[in-house]
Design a protein around this motif. Structure first.
Motif: not given
Length: 828
Positions: A278, A381, A384-385, A712, A714, A784, A805, A819
């Motif tokens: 990720p 996805s 979202r890092q 990670h 999802y 999530q 998070t 993420h």
């Protein structure tokens, strides 16, 4: 539930059982003579934020739902297929009659977050809301009021727009830009293609039929888009047809999926699964770019005519060759040379970071180059890092370098465009909003804590030009003092770092008033001062909704009606807003002299005018659904631009695809960034906080050693975000368990089903572990949206991912890097 309501429901259920020949009486007892009650059928829809708004058929007797079915009115032939709701939509009866259904207005009687409430009347509730909002807005200005992110009910009429309309009529509220799904993606698209649409919405799914290689980077339609009218159904039909054709005549076709997990979108439908760590996708993309460039597999003509910043032929004004993408990838400052420097982005360099073997990287590059029409689809996805904007920009480079943009069978990397039929929604009267300030959706907790000192250049605050200084900076100047949380669970559950948010919301001196309008006692509802019970989707007479934003290639309109009256004392958002408007003396402005039915008729007429073949409202009540496959034909993104970039320029400053962005170079030089944050003119892989490659600071190195696993998040089949979590059927069907590779599990003495604690410095969750080779070593994964059960406790046994998070925003969009997580896992 009150006794009279329970008895009414029980009687209806008994009647239903009698009709089907079932009885709770013994075989020796003569059953009473029962007159069957005819079931009523009403069409409605699942309005949750999965992107599809599927139709459901609601059968009821005496105002009680007896069963839920979905669309099976036509033969299931693709192109005119059934628009079937998934397991979530089919469980709606359980959701409507959930034990935690909110029944009456309530006020808080214990500390915030304790879940202690007492029943009050609607008069008291509305007067309290009107009084507290009026007091705070009068004292601090309307900008002290904020709507938290909401996506739990996509009504066209009696939903959020009614509340926004009320606020705008009375001065407005503090705005928010971006969202938890695509904030970083919007910015990546804006700086590359000139506007969010060209990078958010790409070609139609149908264009995959013309492709000979489909590359899904993190995209997982089988679990994300399960609707019968959605992308999963499109993807499944297209891939299966292409594979059959390949088996019959040897037609070249390949499907490759890049993802840390072996998802349900793979499961034998793929030709290759490439697991990647990720947050390291940008490193993989740069190594692919190295292979494409050094092997001369790029489309130099396309890059010269349509792009800015690739090499010496496309130099931005005032820049030298070493500012170009080619120079960066090769680590070579000599124009025309393919010699690689010591810091070149080679497959070996990338492999050490992303975990993909160097030979696999080289083969993937060759597969892309050999394909005549590669279709590249990047999942949200990746955005979202912690460096989500750069992740997306780096992935855009694949189709750009290949010149596979704007051509049949290709995509520019964006998520596929869905077919759509227009509807009208309740006007919000945004023209009356006097508040011209906004913040990133993700920084609302910061704005509660210290909004008055949030700035443009440090925190991404947006202010009108006349409130900026000579450097383009300025302060928000106000803290959020009142929150309206409607049909959303982002007040705490879907926001990051739940324990930090919990502590903030408990301090009543900061956010002084919170009103929550919802159907169920969600974790966010537990933090309300006043709780107002909304009606649910199956009780609404909203008339007409469309297929939302991600329905795939089939456009639908669904007629929503109901034979159910709102349960208990529930009211819709229109009546709630009108009640407050009457207290504030603006009811006339709010209603414009129209009844609810007149509003609905007017909105239906707009939709009918836009789609003349749409049946009348009375016909639609029986027909239920109106569908059109590819109503405007298949769409190829950037097709006009590809044909003639001069006549059809993009909205970038140069009118071209900007590999090098001068606007980002300016931001990078002016904005105040935290250590480790990078805003670069070129798309670049950068190590990040909590990433696989930690930042080179003592604190981050210590954190990486303490928490060696990447987590990670999802989306699961059992929920759409956090919606539906309170349906036991779905929690049984889709287990909430943390995925772990057997290698990592063996090191910790873990087996599937063991209860484990997943933790980092932000918090601890407790839940089962699922040991599976379907996830790469060193990486764990968790669905999530599970509901937070950690308020006032050291351990969250609800398994809410956001207990782990971070609230640290990303550099450009100030969005959510949720993420990017490091954890440790031990047996509980």
């Amino acid at each position: 539930m009150e006794r009279r309501e329970f008895l009414k429901m029980s009687a209806a259920m008994s009647a239903a059982a009698a009709v089907t020949g079932c009885s709770s009486e013994s075989a020796q007892t003569t059953p009473p003579v029962t007159v069957p009650v005819e079931e009523k059928l009403n069409w409605s829809a699942c309005l949750v934020n999965c992107g599809s708004n599927c139709p459901v058929k609601v059968y009821s007797r005496d105002g009680i739902i007896t069963r839920i079915e979905t669309d099976y009115a036509v033969e299931d032939d693709y192109g005119n297929h059934q628009v079937r709701a998934c397991l979530r939509g089919r469980s709606l009866r359980k959701r409507v009659y959930a034990p935690d259904r909110l029944k009456y207005p309530m006020k808080r009687v214990g500390p915030r977050g304790s879940g202690q409430f007492e029943r009050i009347s609607w008069d008291e509730a509305l007067n309290t809301v009107a009084s507290e909002l009026g007091r705070l807005r009068g004292q601090y200005g309307p900008e002290c009021t904020h709507f938290t992110y909401h996506s739990g009910a996509y009504y066209s009429f009696a939903g959020f727009n009614c509340l926004a309309r009320l606020m705008n009529i009375t001065g407005g509220a503090l705005g928010a830009y971006g969202d938890y799904s695509w904030a970083q993606l919007y910015q990546a698209a804006n700086y590359t293609y000139g506007d969010a649409n060209h990078g958010w919405l790409g070609s139609s799914n149908a264009e995959m039929r013309k492709s000979d290689l489909v590359l899904l980077i993190g995209h997982n339609p089988a679990e994300m888009r399960m609707s019968g009218s959605g992308e999963s159904y499109d993807y499944l039909n297209i891939i299966q047809d292409k594979q059959k054709q390949r088996a019959q005549d040897g037609t070249q076709f390949k499907t490759i999926i890049i993802d840390p997990r072996y998802t349900d979108s793979a499961l034998g439908k793929e030709d290759q699964w490439i697991p990647v760590r990720p947050g390291t996708d940008a490193a993989l993309m740069e190594a692919l770019a190295f292979e494409l460039i050094t092997n001369n597999w790029i489309d130099q003509s396309f890059l010269n005519s349509h792009c800015l910043g690739f090499d010496e032929h496309t130099l931005p004004a005032g820049q030298d060759y070493d500012a170009t993408y080619k120079s960066y990838i090769l680590d070579n400052t000599q124009p025309g040379s393919l010699t690689a420097g010591s810091n070149a982005k080679t497959p070996e360099w990338a492999s050490a970071i992303c975990g993909v073997p160097a030979d696999d990287i080289r083969q993937l590059a060759k597969d892309l180059a050999d394909a005549t029409t590669p279709f590249v689809h990047i999942a949200a996805s990746l955005n979202r890092q912690a460096a989500g904007e750069n992740n997306i920009r780096a992935c855009y480079m694949l189709p750009i370098l290949l010149g596979q943009v704007g051509l049949p069978g290709t995509n520019n990397g964006a998520m596929c465009s869905g077919a759509s039929l227009p509807i009208a929604t309740m006007p919000t009267r945004g023209d009356l909003n006097t508040v011209d300030k906004s913040i990133s959706f993700f920084t609302f907790t910061q704005a509660i804590e210290d909004g008055e000192n949030m700035t443009v250049l440090r925190d991404g605050v947006k202010l009108p030009a006349d409130q900026l200084d000579a450097n383009g900076d300025g302060k928000l100047g106000v803290n959020i003092k009142a929150i309206v949380n409607y049909a959303g669970n982002a007040l705490i559950n879907q926001h990051a770092d739940t324990k930090k948010t919990e502590a903030l919301l408990k301090d009543e001196s900061k956010c002084e008033f919170i009103v929550v309008i919802d159907n169920w006692m969600t974790p966010s509802a537990e933090f309300a001062d006043i709780l107002l019970p909304d009606i649910n989707w199956l009780e609404t007479k909203d008339d007409l909704i469309n297929q939302s934003y991600a329905a795939g290639d089939t456009a639908t309109l669904v007629q929503m009606s109901s034979s159910l009256e709102p349960m208990f004392e529930c009211r819709d958002a229109y009546d709630i807003a009108l009640g407050i408007a009457e207290i504030w003396g603006v009811a006339g402005q709010f209603t414009e002299g129209k009844t609810k039915q007149q509003w609905r008729d007017e909105l239906y007429a707009v939709a009918k005018n836009a789609t003349p073949e749409l049946p009348s409202k009375e016909e639609m009540k029986t027909q239920g659904i109106f569908r059109k496959y590819l109503p405007n034909g298949s769409y190829v993104v950037l097709e006009d631009f590809r044909k003639d970039p001069v006549a059809n320029p993009l909205k970038t400053p140069s009118g071209k695809i900007e590999i090098y962005s001068d606007r980002l170079a300016t931001l990078g030089s002016k904005w105040e960034l935290k250590e480790g944050d990078v805003i670069s003119a070129l798309p670049k892989y950068v190590p990040t906080w909590d990433g696989y490659e930690s930042l080179d600071t003592p604190e981050e190195r210590e954190k990486a050693a303490k928490y060696p696993l990447q987590m990670h998040g999802y989306h699961t089949k059992g929920r759409a975000h956090s919606s539906y979590h309170n349906v036991p059927w779905l929690r049984e069907a889709v287990e909430d368990a943390v995925w772990m590779n057997p290698i990592d599990a063996q090191e910790r003495g873990l087996s599937s089903g063991d209860t484990v604690q997943v933790f980092n410095d932000r918090g601890t969750i407790e839940l089962p572990v699922k040991v599976t080779p379907r996830i790469m070593p060193g990486v764990t994964a968790l669905g999530q949206g599970a509901w937070f059960k950690g308020a006032g406790k050291n351990i969250d046994k609800g398994g809410c991912l956001n207990t782990l998070t971070s609230q640290r925003p990303t550099p450009i969009s100030k969005g959510n890097g949720q993420h990017t997580i490091r954890v440790q896992i031990n047996k509980a």
